[in-house]
Design a protein around this motif. Structure first.
Motif, PDB file in Angstrom:
ATOM      1  N   UNK A 118       0.982  -1.350   0.270  1.00 51.78           N
ATOM      2  CA  UNK A 118       0.136  -0.521  -0.267  1.00 51.78           C
ATOM      3  C   UNK A 118       0.958   1.489  -0.556  1.00 51.78           C
ATOM      4  N   UNK A 119       0.098   2.648  -0.745  1.00 49.58           N
ATOM      5  CA  UNK A 119       0.959   3.778  -0.515  1.00 49.58           C
ATOM      6  C   UNK A 119       1.360   4.223   0.548  1.00 49.58           C
ATOM      7  N   UNK A 120       2.591   4.557   1.218  1.00 46.63           N
ATOM      8  CA  UNK A 120       3.108   4.495   1.928  1.00 46.63           C
ATOM      9  C   UNK A 120       4.426   5.986   2.329  1.00 46.63           C
ATOM     10  N   UNK A 129      -6.561  16.481  -4.561  1.00 43.34           N
ATOM     11  CA  UNK A 129      -6.579  15.944  -6.517  1.00 43.34           C
ATOM     12  C   UNK A 129      -8.390  16.285  -5.284  1.00 43.34           C
ATOM     13  N   UNK A 130      -9.050  16.557  -4.770  1.00 41.13           N
ATOM     14  CA  UNK A 130     -10.524  15.893  -4.478  1.00 41.13           C
ATOM     15  C   UNK A 130     -10.742  14.732  -4.617  1.00 41.13           C
ATOM     16  N   UNK A 136      -6.449   6.960  -3.748  1.00 44.20           N
ATOM     17  CA  UNK A 136      -7.378   5.545  -3.330  1.00 44.20           C
ATOM     18  C   UNK A 136      -7.511   4.550  -4.418  1.00 44.20           C
ATOM     19  N   UNK A 137      -6.228   4.475  -5.958  1.00 47.80           N
ATOM     20  CA  UNK A 137      -6.284   3.912  -6.091  1.00 47.80           C
ATOM     21  C   UNK A 137      -5.222   3.113  -5.808  1.00 47.80           C
ATOM     22  N   UNK A 327       0.485   6.184 -10.606  1.00 46.49           N
ATOM     23  CA  UNK A 327      -0.295   5.212 -10.387  1.00 46.49           C
ATOM     24  C   UNK A 327      -0.505   4.616 -11.366  1.00 46.49           C
ATOM     25  N   UNK A 328      -1.593   3.014 -11.271  1.00 47.78           N
ATOM     26  CA  UNK A 328      -1.953   2.434 -12.232  1.00 47.78           C
ATOM     27  C   UNK A 328      -3.754   2.957 -12.242  1.00 47.78           C
ATOM     28  N   UNK A 329      -4.033   2.543 -12.984  1.00 46.61           N
ATOM     29  CA  UNK A 329      -5.416   3.312 -13.487  1.00 46.61           C
ATOM     30  C   UNK A 329      -6.011   1.885 -13.432  1.00 46.61           C
TER      31      UNK A 329
END
Length: 344
Positions: A118-120, A129-130, A136-137, A327-329
């Protein structure tokens, strides 16, 4: 003031001469290529050096024959016009950047799927970015070049770097001096990795493709190659071809890479270059879009994308200084399916 004794004068003269002798010379480092991608700020301290095959000044080429043929050009000797003085590298990272020496890396069983970390990451210049935040990805990654210096890939992976795009080449004769080391170590740490090429508008597309192919291994587990197309004000090449010519050159380069690697190349670009040359073009190619202030849907309306570079000021254990964040879509399942399709 009292007159100095003869012995004192001799002593002071020796000290002065000694200081001159030890402080007269400065280490010099060869100046690297000015071809850089994205928004990474060059570090104040030098990066590890190596023997570079060719120089950073790309000679202008004659009018390109798009159907370039023949053996790849021999690299030229590296003869930079200037040299820059070196600076000391900090011996330690700040306390806030410290991490365990041996973070646990979970590797997938044979034929299984690698763990998604996970993103750290942190950001020196965070953007709100709202509702469409990249956080969130699920699958985040990085792109690197010589400017990140010596990377601790194991620590970087545990921070959330599940994939890495590594600079390999630019133009027709420059190899990033950290490419081979980064290529091996990223794989050993369990990251999915691919290579990118910085396209140079004063060299033929065919010879640039051959240079990339000469230096980047064809491996079944590698991600698709990337062509990085952007305007670079620091480049020695000042040409700005017409949009039609830009797309012709890109097509020649990408076709050669697709035939060799068996994967369709990904196009990396920035907003100004996209606006000038790529709006509506290459609908069948995956895109990697730089958009560090807003969601790609606002900057590149109507363009589907595979990767989003959302920051050029990321901070992470394993790297001194800033790093590009991507980030990957899609979700984790989308990522695993996409990677599996690339390896089959």
């Amino acid at each position: 003031m009292r007159r100095l004794s003869g012995l004192s004068a001799i002593f002071l003269a020796c000290v002065a001469l000694s200081a001159c002798g030890f402080g007269g010379g400065r280490d010099r480092a060869e100046r690297p290529s000015r071809e850089t991608t994205s928004s990474v700020v060059r570090p104040a301290s030098p990066v590890p050096s190596t023997n570079i095959v060719a120089g950073d000044v790309q000679p202008a080429a004659p009018q390109e024959a798009l159907a370039w043929a023949g053996p790849p050009p021999e690299p030229q000797a590296f003869m930079p016009a200037e040299r820059a003085a070196g600076m000391p590298v900090p011996s330690e990272r700040p306390i806030a950047m410290l991490a365990p020496d041996n973070p646990a890396i979970e590797t997938a069983p044979q034929g299984g799927r690698a763990r998604i970390y996970s993103h750290r990451f942190r950001d020196a210049k965070p953007i709100n970015f709202g509702k469409r935040s990249p956080r969130k990805l699920a699958v985040h990654g990085v792109d690197v070049s010589r400017w990140q210096g010596d990377i601790d890939w194991v620590k970087l992976r545990t921070q959330g770097a599940n994939f890495a795009y590594i600079k390999a080449t630019d133009g027709g004769d420059h190899l990033d001096p950290m490419f081979k080391k980064n290529w091996r170590r990223a794989q050993a740490a369990g990251l999915k990795r691919g290579a990118y090429h910085f396209f140079y508008w004063c060299r033929t597309a065919g010879e640039q493709a051959d240079w990339f192919i000469r230096n980047v291994p064809r491996e079944p587990d590698a991600l698709p190659p990337v062509i990085d197309v952007e305007w670079n004000g620091e480049s020695s090449c000042k040409r700005r071809p017409s949009p039609e010519r830009v797309r012709e050159k890109m097509q020649v380069f990408m076709d050669k890479l697709e035939r060799h690697y068996g994967q369709r190349p990904i196009i990396y670009t920035a907003p100004d270059f996209y606006r000038d040359n790529l709006k509506g073009a290459f609908p069948n190619h995956p895109f990697w879009l730089r958009s560090v202030a807003a969601h790609p849907s606002k900057v590149y309306p109507g363009r589907k994308w595979l990767f989003w570079q959302y920051s050029g000021s990321g901070l992470s254990h394993g790297v001194d200084g800033r790093i590009d964040l991507n980030v990957f879509n899609g979700g984790e399942e989308d990522w695993h399916n996409w990677v599996a399709a690339r390896s089959s």
